[in-house]
Design a protein around this motif. Structure first.
Motif, PDB file in Angstrom:
ATOM      1  N   VAL A  73       0.849  -1.197   0.000  1.00 44.45           N
ATOM      2  CA  VAL A  73       0.000   0.000   0.000  1.00 44.45           C
ATOM      3  C   VAL A  73       0.885   1.247   0.000  1.00 44.45           C
ATOM      4  CG1 VAL A  73      -1.626   1.363   1.370  1.00 44.45           C
ATOM      5  CG2 VAL A  73      -1.998  -1.086   1.072  1.00 44.45           C
ATOM      6  N   TYR A  74       1.918   1.202   0.842  1.00 44.35           N
ATOM      7  CA  TYR A  74       2.815   2.359   0.868  1.00 44.35           C
ATOM      8  C   TYR A  74       3.486   2.549  -0.493  1.00 44.35           C
ATOM      9  CZ  TYR A  74       6.758   5.382   1.759  1.00 44.35           C
ATOM     10  OH  TYR A  74       7.656   6.399   1.662  1.00 44.35           O
ATOM     11  N   ALA A  75       3.965   1.432  -1.060  1.00 43.50           N
ATOM     12  CA  ALA A  75       4.652   1.519  -2.359  1.00 43.50           C
ATOM     13  C   ALA A  75       3.711   2.093  -3.422  1.00 43.50           C
ATOM     14  CB  ALA A  75       5.142   0.127  -2.775  1.00 43.50           C
ATOM     15  N   TYR A  76       2.497   1.624  -3.402  1.00 37.48           N
ATOM     16  CA  TYR A  76       1.519   2.123  -4.388  1.00 37.48           C
ATOM     17  C   TYR A  76       1.251   3.609  -4.183  1.00 37.48           C
ATOM     18  CZ  TYR A  76      -3.087   3.164  -6.280  1.00 37.48           C
ATOM     19  OH  TYR A  76      -4.129   3.765  -6.931  1.00 37.48           O
ATOM     20  N   VAL A  77       0.992   3.995  -2.927  1.00 37.55           N
ATOM     21  CA  VAL A  77       0.683   5.399  -2.637  1.00 37.55           C
ATOM     22  C   VAL A  77       1.876   6.286  -2.988  1.00 37.55           C
ATOM     23  CG1 VAL A  77       0.204   7.036  -0.780  1.00 37.55           C
ATOM     24  CG2 VAL A  77      -1.053   4.877  -0.897  1.00 37.55           C
ATOM     25  N   ALA A  78       3.064   5.819  -2.613  1.00 39.58           N
ATOM     26  CA  ALA A  78       4.263   6.612  -2.897  1.00 39.58           C
ATOM     27  C   ALA A  78       4.487   6.746  -4.400  1.00 39.58           C
ATOM     28  CB  ALA A  78       5.478   5.958  -2.235  1.00 39.58           C
ATOM     29  N   SER A  79       4.183   5.687  -5.147  1.00 41.42           N
ATOM     30  CA  SER A  79       4.312   5.761  -6.604  1.00 41.42           C
ATOM     31  C   SER A  79       3.369   6.788  -7.191  1.00 41.42           C
ATOM     32  CB  SER A  79       4.020   4.395  -7.225  1.00 41.42           C
ATOM     33  OG  SER A  79       4.943   3.440  -6.764  1.00 41.42           O
ATOM     34  N   LEU A  80       2.220   6.928  -6.549  1.00 41.59           N
ATOM     35  CA  LEU A  80       1.240   7.891  -7.057  1.00 41.59           C
ATOM     36  C   LEU A  80       1.589   9.326  -6.665  1.00 41.59           C
ATOM     37  CD1 LEU A  80      -2.452   6.615  -6.712  1.00 41.59           C
ATOM     38  CD2 LEU A  80      -1.159   7.113  -8.775  1.00 41.59           C
ATOM     39  N   VAL A  81       1.839   9.533  -5.390  1.00 47.89           N
ATOM     40  CA  VAL A  81       2.016  10.916  -4.912  1.00 47.89           C
ATOM     41  C   VAL A  81       3.450  11.406  -5.075  1.00 47.89           C
ATOM     42  CG1 VAL A  81       0.107  10.697  -3.287  1.00 47.89           C
ATOM     43  CG2 VAL A  81       2.425  10.223  -2.516  1.00 47.89           C
ATOM     44  N   ARG A  82       4.417  10.460  -5.138  1.00 46.43           N
ATOM     45  CA  ARG A  82       5.826  10.771  -5.390  1.00 46.43           C
ATOM     46  C   ARG A  82       6.391  11.797  -4.401  1.00 46.43           C
ATOM     47  NH1 ARG A  82       6.429  11.469 -11.793  1.00 46.43           N
ATOM     48  NH2 ARG A  82       4.546  12.696 -11.619  1.00 46.43           N
ATOM     49  N   ASP A  83       6.001  11.598  -3.161  1.00 44.19           N
ATOM     50  CA  ASP A  83       6.529  12.451  -2.090  1.00 44.19           C
ATOM     51  C   ASP A  83       6.494  11.614  -0.816  1.00 44.19           C
ATOM     52  OD1 ASP A  83       6.695  15.701  -1.216  1.00 44.19           O
ATOM     53  OD2 ASP A  83       6.133  14.262   0.330  1.00 44.19           O
ATOM     54  N   ARG A  84       7.659  11.446  -0.188  1.00 44.80           N
ATOM     55  CA  ARG A  84       7.737  10.527   0.940  1.00 44.80           C
ATOM     56  C   ARG A  84       6.804  10.941   2.071  1.00 44.80           C
ATOM     57  NH1 ARG A  84      11.439   6.925   2.882  1.00 44.80           N
ATOM     58  NH2 ARG A  84      13.008   7.467   1.345  1.00 44.80           N
ATOM     59  N   ALA A  85       6.861  12.216   2.456  1.00 49.22           N
ATOM     60  CA  ALA A  85       6.047  12.669   3.590  1.00 49.22           C
ATOM     61  C   ALA A  85       4.558  12.535   3.299  1.00 49.22           C
ATOM     62  CB  ALA A  85       6.385  14.115   3.934  1.00 49.22           C
ATOM     63  N   ASP A 144       1.708  10.157   5.085  1.00 50.75           N
ATOM     64  CA  ASP A 144       0.421  10.682   5.593  1.00 50.75           C
ATOM     65  C   ASP A 144      -0.764   9.939   4.977  1.00 50.75           C
ATOM     66  OD1 ASP A 144       1.700  12.452   7.161  1.00 50.75           O
ATOM     67  OD2 ASP A 144       1.406  14.199   5.850  1.00 50.75           O
ATOM     68  N   VAL A 145      -0.680   9.797   3.656  1.00 52.91           N
ATOM     69  CA  VAL A 145      -1.811   9.177   2.951  1.00 52.91           C
ATOM     70  C   VAL A 145      -1.944   7.703   3.350  1.00 52.91           C
ATOM     71  CG1 VAL A 145      -2.648   8.453   0.680  1.00 52.91           C
ATOM     72  CG2 VAL A 145      -1.773  10.770   1.008  1.00 52.91           C
ATOM     73  N   THR A 146      -0.801   7.025   3.469  1.00 53.47           N
ATOM     74  CA  THR A 146      -0.854   5.605   3.856  1.00 53.47           C
ATOM     75  C   THR A 146      -1.475   5.454   5.251  1.00 53.47           C
ATOM     76  OG1 THR A 146       1.118   5.171   2.540  1.00 53.47           O
ATOM     77  CG2 THR A 146       0.509   3.521   4.190  1.00 53.47           C
ATOM     78  N   GLN A 180      -3.421   7.527   6.744  1.00 54.26           N
ATOM     79  CA  GLN A 180      -4.840   7.912   6.652  1.00 54.26           C
ATOM     80  C   GLN A 180      -5.671   6.772   6.057  1.00 54.26           C
ATOM     81  OE1 GLN A 180      -5.595  11.066   3.862  1.00 54.26           O
ATOM     82  NE2 GLN A 180      -7.290  11.868   5.058  1.00 54.26           N
ATOM     83  N   ALA A 181      -5.105   6.119   5.041  1.00 56.56           N
ATOM     84  CA  ALA A 181      -5.845   5.034   4.388  1.00 56.56           C
ATOM     85  C   ALA A 181      -6.072   3.878   5.356  1.00 56.56           C
ATOM     86  CB  ALA A 181      -5.073   4.559   3.159  1.00 56.56           C
ATOM     87  N   PHE A 182      -5.039   3.509   6.086  1.00 61.37           N
ATOM     88  CA  PHE A 182      -5.209   2.391   7.026  1.00 61.37           C
ATOM     89  C   PHE A 182      -6.167   2.764   8.163  1.00 61.37           C
ATOM     90  CE2 PHE A 182      -1.499   0.402   5.054  1.00 61.37           C
ATOM     91  CZ  PHE A 182      -1.927  -0.908   5.029  1.00 61.37           C
ATOM     92  N   GLU A 183      -6.067   3.985   8.614  1.00 63.49           N
ATOM     93  CA  GLU A 183      -6.976   4.391   9.690  1.00 63.49           C
ATOM     94  C   GLU A 183      -8.428   4.388   9.188  1.00 63.49           C
ATOM     95  OE1 GLU A 183      -5.920   7.964  11.654  1.00 63.49           O
ATOM     96  OE2 GLU A 183      -7.669   7.929  12.980  1.00 63.49           O
ATOM     97  N   ILE A 239      -9.522   2.195  -0.932  1.00 66.29           N
ATOM     98  CA  ILE A 239      -9.498   3.273   0.067  1.00 66.29           C
ATOM     99  C   ILE A 239      -8.212   4.086  -0.072  1.00 66.29           C
ATOM    100  CG2 ILE A 239      -9.352   3.730   2.554  1.00 66.29           C
ATOM    101  CD1 ILE A 239     -11.194   1.312   2.977  1.00 66.29           C
ATOM    102  N   ALA A 240      -7.102   3.369  -0.225  1.00 61.17           N
ATOM    103  CA  ALA A 240      -5.810   4.054  -0.358  1.00 61.17           C
ATOM    104  C   ALA A 240      -5.774   4.908  -1.617  1.00 61.17           C
ATOM    105  CB  ALA A 240      -4.694   3.019  -0.383  1.00 61.17           C
ATOM    106  N   ARG A 241      -6.311   4.383  -2.684  1.00 64.24           N
ATOM    107  CA  ARG A 241      -6.316   5.135  -3.952  1.00 64.24           C
ATOM    108  C   ARG A 241      -7.146   6.410  -3.817  1.00 64.24           C
ATOM    109  NH1 ARG A 241      -9.462   5.187  -8.831  1.00 64.24           N
ATOM    110  NH2 ARG A 241      -8.126   5.619 -10.644  1.00 64.24           N
ATOM    111  N   ASN A 242      -8.324   6.280  -3.196  1.00 64.48           N
ATOM    112  CA  ASN A 242      -9.160   7.466  -3.008  1.00 64.48           C
ATOM    113  C   ASN A 242      -8.442   8.511  -2.157  1.00 64.48           C
ATOM    114  OD1 ASN A 242     -11.227   6.404  -4.501  1.00 64.48           O
ATOM    115  ND2 ASN A 242     -12.381   5.639  -2.748  1.00 64.48           N
ATOM    116  N   ALA A 243      -7.799   8.039  -1.102  1.00 62.79           N
ATOM    117  CA  ALA A 243      -7.075   8.972  -0.229  1.00 62.79           C
ATOM    118  C   ALA A 243      -5.943   9.648  -0.999  1.00 62.79           C
ATOM    119  CB  ALA A 243      -6.533   8.227   0.992  1.00 62.79           C
ATOM    120  N   ALA A 244      -5.230   8.867  -1.812  1.00 63.32           N
ATOM    121  CA  ALA A 244      -4.111   9.433  -2.578  1.00 63.32           C
ATOM    122  C   ALA A 244      -4.611  10.432  -3.621  1.00 63.32           C
ATOM    123  CB  ALA A 244      -3.331   8.305  -3.252  1.00 63.32           C
TER     124      ALA A 244
END
Lengths: 397, 190
Positions: B42-54, B58-60, B62-65, B88-93
């Protein structure tokens, strides 16, 4: 449907990802697998510190202060939650259903009263106009579905106070209630099954006789036409009126009961005074005749005496008419053919069927409103979801 | 209180662990199992999308919560727990991207182990990585999303179809075209 090329691409990629290495022999597939592995190798990894923090948060249930089943707070992160469209649509549908149900119960279709003809109310002053001022003198028994029970209640009402209206002009009345002369009348509508009309008609006559009354007119029609019925006019002593009405109401289902009272005391007193005055005048004329000086004068006095006697007889007849009118009450009984309300299991089953029919009718009408509303809500929800999705996807554009 | 569980070593390791159904056992235990198997991906996917570690962190989180709060709304008939979680993670990202329009350069570095080996191999790997990154940079947002779901998220085509609310065959076709595009970019084919 996937083409053969797409399928081979998918198989090669999935094999490489599963094995974690290049497995294909074909150069082209090996190339694909190398690319797939390279793409996976590009996947960012989470920092250890972040992973540790996440482990702790998940282990602690994200610091939840409430169970998932507990009610949600009104807002989160300072933003108010939007009310779900479905909930709004549901609320609107509920309101519409209530409105429909209210209109149905308030309308004619599901009216629970019988279809008895409204009985005109006779006002105490004899004008035929119903008035609130009639007060207790006129009791209008509205048609009800009470059946036997309702008839009993109305009979009880018939036994009530039939005193003259306080709104009447009482200036000429004699003091004392016992000296009042009131013209009372009642109109009763009875309903009975067709095969019981004759029996009920005979019962009406018997009731009149039991209460020292007379049957002044009657007519009864029976047959298989379903339009049987009759009318009776009774005259009973005024003090027997409540008991007579009570017994009549026991004969069949009371569809309507109207009572009227017209105070005739003043007229009665005037008629009596008129007779007394005329009699006094007659005595004076007789005294004059005793001292008449000649035949001519005597003849004139005798003519006056005859005229006065005629006036006295007319006044006595008028007085008698008022006395009779106030000594007897007139009861007009209308007998109609109709189903008498039954009791017992059969009646309960009938009532149950009627109730189910009413519920079904309401449900159908409510669905007529709710279905379009629900459809509209579903379309709106779908469109809202589509717009939201498009807006979200725009981030990828 | 349960002790924090160990995290997976990376995307490859995480893919090897199938996520248990969310309905198995208590909801909380099932969610922890899902988290354990899916967190790296999930983190790898989100990071690939947003391309910003911080932002990715945050998004990861938020998605898990969000998934944890809504875990009782999961319905197995609508797909696997992973597809539900990635959705959920995609929507958050996407919400985050839409809000911030962040397009910062990717700061997240790939795993170090891929650079192990002889100097010649390292040079070759670095060259290949640069080529792949250049090819990825030429992809559209939708293509990058698809590639991230497939290779960073490790989802099957069927699961991707659930996440994107489209058909599996459509996912296969789009994925094939995207991979072909990447392959041509990497190898210079016309």
């Amino acid at each position: 449907m996937a083409t053969r090329e797409e399928s081979s691409t998918q198989v090669a990629v999935d094999d490489a990802l599963e094995a974690g290495r290049v497995t294909a022999a074909e150069p082209e597939e090996r190339e694909l697998q190398e690319l797939a592995l390279a793409l996976r190798a590009e996947s960012p990894a989470a920092a250890d510190e972040f992973a540790r923090r996440m482990d702790e948060r998940v282990s602690a249930g994200f610091g939840s202060r409430r169970t998932p089943s507990a009610p949600r707070p009104a807002g989160r992160s300072g933003r108010l939650r939007r009310p779900p469209l479905a909930a709004l649509a549901g609320a609107a549908s509920l309101l519409a259903a209530i409105a429909v149900a209210a209109s149905l119960y308030g309308g004619d279709d599901v009216a629970t009263t019988t279809d008895a003809e409204p009985v005109p109310v006779v006002a105490p002053d004899g004008t035929g106009a119903a008035s609130e001022e009639a007060g207790g003198a006129v009791q209008d028994a509205a048609p009800t579905a009470g059946g036997v029970a309702g008839g009993g209640a109305e009979a009880e009402a018939a036994r009530g106070d039939l005193a003259p209206s306080p709104g009447l002009d009482r200036r000429d009345l004699l003091p004392g209630r016992e000296s009042r002369r009131v013209d009372r009348s009642a109109q009763v509508t009875l309903a009975a099954p067709g095969d019981e009309l004759q029996e009920v008609g005979a019962g009406i006559v018997s009731v009149a006789e039991r209460h020292r009354g007379v049957l002044t007119s009657s007519s009864l029609t029976t047959g298989e036409s379903g339009r049987g019925g009759g009318s009776y006019e009774l005259q009973v002593p005024v003090d027997e009126l409540p008991a007579t009405l009570a017994e009549l109401s026991d004969l069949a289902t009371v569809r309507g009961l109207t009572q009227a009272a017209d105070d005739q005391t003043a007229r009665f007193v005037r008629r009596g005074d008129s007779v007394d005055e005329l009699r006094a005048e007659l005595e004076d004329l007789r005294a004059e005749a005793a001292v008449a000086e000649d035949e001519d004068e005597l003849a004139a006095i005798r003519a006056d005496i005859r005229a006065t006697r005629d006036e006295i007889r007319a006044a006595e007849r008028a007085f008698e008419r008022v006395r009779e009118r106030t000594a007897f009450a007139t009861i007009a009984v209308t007998l109609v053919e109709g189903e008498e309300r039954q009791t017992g299991l059969g009646a309960a089953v009938d009532d149950g069927v009627d109730l189910l029919e009413d519920v079904l009718a309401i449900t159908i009408r409510a669905l007529g409103v709710l279905l379009p509303l629900g459809l509209l809500a579903a379309v709106l929800a779908w469109m809202a979801g589509l717009v939201r999705r498009r807006a979200r996807e725009s981030a990828l554009a | 209180m349960k002790a924090p569980f160990g995290r997976s070593g990376g995307v490859s390791d995480a893919i090897a662990q199938p996520a248990p159904p969310l309905s198995a056992g208590t909801a909380t235990d099932s969610f922890e199992s899902l988290y354990r198997s899916a967190f790296p991906r999930v983190y790898a996917y989100v990071a690939s999308l947003v391309r910003d570690r911080a932002v990715a962190e945050d998004v990861t989180a938020q998605a898990f919560e969000r998934a944890y709060r809504r875990r009782r709304t999961f319905r197995a008939s609508r797909g696997t727990p992973e597809a539900w979680l990635f959705r959920i993670a995609r929507n958050a990202a996407l919400d985050e991207l839409r809000r911030g329009k962040r397009r910062a350069a990717l700061e997240v570095e790939p795993a170090d182990e891929s650079l192990a080996g002889a100097p010649e191999e390292q040079a070759e790997l670095a060259l290949r990585r640069a080529t792949v990154r250049a090819a990825l940079a030429d992809l559209t947002g939708h293509e990058r999303d698809l590639v991230a779901l497939k290779f960073a998220g490790g989802l099957s085509n069927g699961e991707i179809a659930r996440v994107l609310r489209t058909s599996e065959s459509n996912v296969g076709t789009r994925l094939h075209r995207t991979i072909e595009k990447l392959r041509r970019a990497c190898h210079g084919d016309a």
